[in-house]
Design a protein around this motif. Structure first.
Motif, PDB file in Angstrom:
ATOM      1  N   SER A   1       0.839  -1.202   0.000  1.00 30.28           N
ATOM      2  CA  SER A   1       0.000   0.000   0.000  1.00 30.28           C
ATOM      3  C   SER A   1       0.875   1.253   0.000  1.00 30.28           C
ATOM      4  N   PRO A   2       0.309   2.396  -0.414  1.00 31.54           N
ATOM      5  CA  PRO A   2       1.110   3.619  -0.521  1.00 31.54           C
ATOM      6  C   PRO A   2       1.767   4.063   0.791  1.00 31.54           C
ATOM      7  N   GLY A   3       1.196   3.699   1.921  1.00 29.32           N
ATOM      8  CA  GLY A   3       1.748   4.156   3.202  1.00 29.32           C
ATOM      9  C   GLY A   3       2.864   3.288   3.760  1.00 29.32           C
ATOM     10  N   THR A   4       3.194   2.207   3.104  1.00 27.02           N
ATOM     11  CA  THR A   4       4.218   1.283   3.612  1.00 27.02           C
ATOM     12  C   THR A   4       5.522   1.509   2.853  1.00 27.02           C
ATOM     13  N   ALA A   5       6.637   1.606   3.596  1.00 28.56           N
ATOM     14  CA  ALA A   5       7.932   1.874   2.952  1.00 28.56           C
ATOM     15  C   ALA A   5       8.334   0.721   2.030  1.00 28.56           C
ATOM     16  N   ILE A   6       8.844   1.057   0.868  1.00 28.84           N
ATOM     17  CA  ILE A   6       9.304   0.057  -0.112  1.00 28.84           C
ATOM     18  C   ILE A   6      10.387  -0.835   0.508  1.00 28.84           C
ATOM     19  N   GLU A   7      11.194  -0.250   1.374  1.00 31.25           N
ATOM     20  CA  GLU A   7      12.279  -0.983   2.030  1.00 31.25           C
ATOM     21  C   GLU A   7      11.762  -2.224   2.780  1.00 31.25           C
ATOM     22  N   GLU A   8      10.511  -2.151   3.250  1.00 30.57           N
ATOM     23  CA  GLU A   8       9.911  -3.284   3.978  1.00 30.57           C
ATOM     24  C   GLU A   8       9.852  -4.553   3.121  1.00 30.57           C
ATOM     25  N   LEU A   9       9.903  -4.370   1.801  1.00 26.15           N
ATOM     26  CA  LEU A   9       9.790  -5.523   0.899  1.00 26.15           C
ATOM     27  C   LEU A   9      11.076  -6.331   0.811  1.00 26.15           C
ATOM     28  N   ARG A  10      12.195  -5.646   1.105  1.00 24.99           N
ATOM     29  CA  ARG A  10      13.512  -6.206   0.764  1.00 24.99           C
ATOM     30  C   ARG A  10      13.696  -7.676   1.145  1.00 24.99           C
ATOM     31  N   GLU A  11      13.376  -8.022   2.386  1.00 27.29           N
ATOM     32  CA  GLU A  11      13.668  -9.392   2.850  1.00 27.29           C
ATOM     33  C   GLU A  11      12.819 -10.463   2.146  1.00 27.29           C
ATOM     34  N   TYR A  12      11.719 -10.037   1.517  1.00 25.10           N
ATOM     35  CA  TYR A  12      10.827 -11.016   0.883  1.00 25.10           C
ATOM     36  C   TYR A  12      11.067 -11.175  -0.614  1.00 25.10           C
ATOM     37  N   LEU A  13      11.849 -10.275  -1.176  1.00 24.26           N
ATOM     38  CA  LEU A  13      12.003 -10.250  -2.639  1.00 24.26           C
ATOM     39  C   LEU A  13      12.550 -11.555  -3.237  1.00 24.26           C
ATOM     40  N   PRO A  14      13.434 -12.274  -2.546  1.00 24.66           N
ATOM     41  CA  PRO A  14      13.910 -13.528  -3.148  1.00 24.66           C
ATOM     42  C   PRO A  14      12.824 -14.601  -3.274  1.00 24.66           C
ATOM     43  N   TYR A  15      11.704 -14.419  -2.597  1.00 24.86           N
ATOM     44  CA  TYR A  15      10.669 -15.470  -2.569  1.00 24.86           C
ATOM     45  C   TYR A  15       9.488 -15.170  -3.479  1.00 24.86           C
ATOM     46  N   LEU A  16       9.554 -14.109  -4.249  1.00 20.86           N
ATOM     47  CA  LEU A  16       8.375 -13.743  -5.036  1.00 20.86           C
ATOM     48  C   LEU A  16       8.701 -13.555  -6.517  1.00 20.86           C
ATOM     49  N   GLY A  17       7.636 -13.589  -7.322  1.00 18.96           N
ATOM     50  CA  GLY A  17       7.789 -13.393  -8.764  1.00 18.96           C
ATOM     51  C   GLY A  17       7.186 -12.084  -9.243  1.00 18.96           C
TER      52      GLY A  17
ATOM     53  N   PHE B   1      -4.261   8.719  -9.317  1.00 20.75           N
ATOM     54  CA  PHE B   1      -2.896   8.197  -9.117  1.00 20.75           C
ATOM     55  C   PHE B   1      -2.163   9.089  -8.107  1.00 20.75           C
ATOM     56  N   ILE B   2      -1.531   8.461  -7.108  1.00 18.98           N
ATOM     57  CA  ILE B   2      -0.750   9.208  -6.106  1.00 18.98           C
ATOM     58  C   ILE B   2       0.649   9.459  -6.678  1.00 18.98           C
ATOM     59  N   GLU B   3       1.000  10.736  -6.829  1.00 17.36           N
ATOM     60  CA  GLU B   3       2.214  11.124  -7.570  1.00 17.36           C
ATOM     61  C   GLU B   3       3.502  10.557  -6.975  1.00 17.36           C
ATOM     62  N   SER B   4       3.530  10.388  -5.656  1.00 15.18           N
ATOM     63  CA  SER B   4       4.769   9.879  -5.033  1.00 15.18           C
ATOM     64  C   SER B   4       5.044   8.427  -5.439  1.00 15.18           C
ATOM     65  N   SER B   5       4.092   7.793  -6.113  1.00 17.48           N
ATOM     66  CA  SER B   5       4.288   6.403  -6.542  1.00 17.48           C
ATOM     67  C   SER B   5       5.406   6.281  -7.576  1.00 17.48           C
ATOM     68  N   TYR B   6       5.629   7.320  -8.368  1.00 11.88           N
ATOM     69  CA  TYR B   6       6.695   7.237  -9.383  1.00 11.88           C
ATOM     70  C   TYR B   6       8.034   6.906  -8.709  1.00 11.88           C
ATOM     71  N   ASP B   7       8.330   7.641  -7.621  1.00 14.18           N
ATOM     72  CA  ASP B   7       9.607   7.417  -6.913  1.00 14.18           C
ATOM     73  C   ASP B   7       9.640   6.041  -6.274  1.00 14.18           C
ATOM     74  N   ARG B   8       8.505   5.576  -5.802  1.00 17.94           N
ATOM     75  CA  ARG B   8       8.452   4.255  -5.153  1.00 17.94           C
ATOM     76  C   ARG B   8       8.715   3.133  -6.173  1.00 17.94           C
ATOM     77  N   ILE B   9       8.180   3.292  -7.359  1.00 13.85           N
ATOM     78  CA  ILE B   9       8.412   2.294  -8.414  1.00 13.85           C
ATOM     79  C   ILE B   9       9.903   2.278  -8.765  1.00 13.85           C
ATOM     80  N   ALA B  10      10.477   3.469  -8.913  1.00 18.90           N
ATOM     81  CA  ALA B  10      11.904   3.563  -9.266  1.00 18.90           C
ATOM     82  C   ALA B  10      12.771   2.978  -8.150  1.00 18.90           C
ATOM     83  N   GLU B  11      12.376   3.226  -6.901  1.00 21.81           N
ATOM     84  CA  GLU B  11      13.128   2.687  -5.759  1.00 21.81           C
ATOM     85  C   GLU B  11      13.132   1.152  -5.796  1.00 21.81           C
TER      86      GLU B  11
END
Ligand code: DX5
Ligand code: ZN
Length: 219
Positions: A116-132, A148-158
């Motif tokens: 969701s938009p309110g959760t830091a992208i960094e939170e995903l890091r540990e799970y990335l090896p397990y997903l497609g 569209f929430i404009e800050s999403s562009y930076d989150r996608i790039a991150e």
């Protein structure tokens, strides 16, 4: 990497669902996005297994199921049986996101996490090896037709940078407020799959799809 469009049936006319799905599939679309909502994780309720099962026998598209459900682990098996090819659970909704991803993988579906938009992208890091696949929500989950929430562009790039840094190959799907006007910018940030509900089902479906496929490239 090839870019794709994933129409969300949340915005479809449910009295004409079969007919509308045929238009999409005949236009060459490969992915179908299915939003399952429980009225707890998000305020609204949408549809579940019976609807997915009934359209499964009429479509060869890749069924991309986005669960907006609390403790989604409870329904993973049933959704796979109903015909899901990709199953996404929300990182915010699981007791153990890793366990849920392994459960999905074990059943032979592609494991995915939605954020969701309110959760830091960094939170995903540990799970990335397990997903497609990761679904980066660009609206607050729960309803179609939001801007569209404009800050999403930076989150996608991150997330795209993190994928590169880790040498991983998961797909980045962007969901919410996607239209022909912002689609190109979203893809430029690193997205692979664009979910579009209102932009596909609002007005003439065939010409909407044609416009969006011009941007993602033909399937
Ligand atoms: C919202 C859903 C979306 C929604 C997108 O919670 O996850 O998939 O259907 O709808 P639009 O494209 O209208 O924003
Ligand atoms: Zn969705």
């Amino acid at each position: 990497m090839k870019k794709h469009l994933a129409p969300s049936i949340l915005a479809a006319d449910f009295t004409r669902l079969g007919e509308q799905l045929k238009i999409i599939e005949n236009a060459g679309v490969k992915y179908l996005h299915l939003d399952v909502m429980d009225g707890v994780f998000v305020p609204s309720i949408s549809f579940g297994m019976p609807v997915i099962k009934s359209i499964r026998s009429h479509s060869k598209m890749i069924f991309d199921v986005h669960m907006m459900v609390t403790e989604p682990e409870r329904y993973i098996g049933d959704l796979k049986k109903a015909g899901a090819d990709i199953i996404a659970v929300h990182i915010e909704a699981c007791r153990s996101p890793k366990k849920a991803l392994l459960q999905i993988d074990g059943l032979g579906a592609k494991p995915a996490l939605a954020i969701s938009p309110g959760t830091a992208i960094e939170e995903l890091r540990e799970y990335l090896p397990y997903l497609g696949q990761v679904i980066v929500m660009s609206v607050n989950p729960g309803f179609g037709g939001q801007p569209f929430i404009e800050s999403s562009y930076d989150r996608i790039a991150e997330l795209a940078d993190m994928r590169k840094e880790l040498g991983l190959e998961f797909d980045i799907e962007v969901d919410g407020g996607v239209y022909a006007e912002n689609a190109e910018h979203i893809l430029d940030c690193g997205a692979d799959i664009l979910v579009a509900g209102s932009a596909v089902f609002g007005g003439d479906i065939r010409s909407n799809i044609d416009g969006l496929l011009e941007i993602t490239g033909r399937e």
